[in-house]
Design an enzyme around this catalytic site. Sequence first.
Site: not given
Ligand code: AMP
Length: 294
Positions: A152, A155, A187, A35, A39, A149
């Site tokens: 994505d 998504q 990320s 995270l 997140h 977020g």
């Molecule tokens: P992930 O763990 O990469 O699958 O992301 C989980 C959630 O966090 C998803 O809804 C992503 O879009 C969101 N997320 C990841 N990176 C960011 C970011 N830089 N800004 C906002 N939301 C994010």
Amino acid sequence: MIVAHTIEQLKGALAEAKANTPNAQIGFVPTMGFLHEGHASLLAQSVQHNDISVLSIFVNPIQFGPTEDLDRYPRDEERDLALAKQHGVDIVFLPTVDVMYPQPTKTKIVVTELTGILCGASRPGHFDGVTTVVAKLFHLIQPTHAYFGMKDAQQVAVITQMVQDLNMDVEIVPCPLVRESDGLALSSRNVYLSEEQRTQALKLSEALKLTEDWLNDSTILTAGQLKDRIAHHIQSAPLADIDYVELVAFPSMLPVKDTHSLQEREEQWLIALAVRFGSTRLIDNKLLAVTKGE
Ligand code: AMP
């Protein structure tokens, strides 16, 4: 904060939390862990607007292609749990692959059309894996609100479509993309970047920021010209290998024609980028508001 590893533990924790708060609003944040502040911004919204907040941490194998980074995806359970606790999460669901898929799933949720371009085209089957696991998690948790977020953006569009088409009783809340102070989109995969790659990766957010100037540049009049200008800027980084630079309407994800005038945007447009630095694939994006021909 309760940490549930099995479905029985999750159901038990939810039943207890709901018994304590009748008609509870349940916020849900699905993640793959490792995270960061992106997140955390989703968790903050969930905790602020709901009685109970559930975080899931699951690196979902069925959304990874055979040559992708499933085996080396970064993990740090201890740090994730500390961050969840610090943000006031009530329940963390942390299942193993065997808990989520005791046998290979024979059922998949497939959203058509929206998944045929951008990451859906570059990563065949990716969104089927995402929608299938999110649908399973929605069934298990039954949230009233789920937070995704705009990092994505495709998504967000795909999940919103799934919820609408299948009458799922949950509100999808899109949350703003969170960046490092120098502009790099946060990320979990940023840890893969070498120092040199990370410096050059700044070209993505730089190019997106520069579009604000380029939209007022009299030599850049069409969507195709804007895409070329963005690609040119990114290619000035020698280590950048462009997967795509695209303009699509959002949330329909319909491609914008290259000849389309930049000044006449009847729908919100998404500038979407995917660029490889070595074996690391980064994505970034920016929304352009409707102009209605003004
Ligand atoms: P992930 O763990 O990469 O699958 O992301 C989980 C959630 O966090 C998803 O809804 C992503 O879009 C969101 N997320 C990841 N990176 C960011 C970011 N830089 N800004 C906002 N939301 C994010």
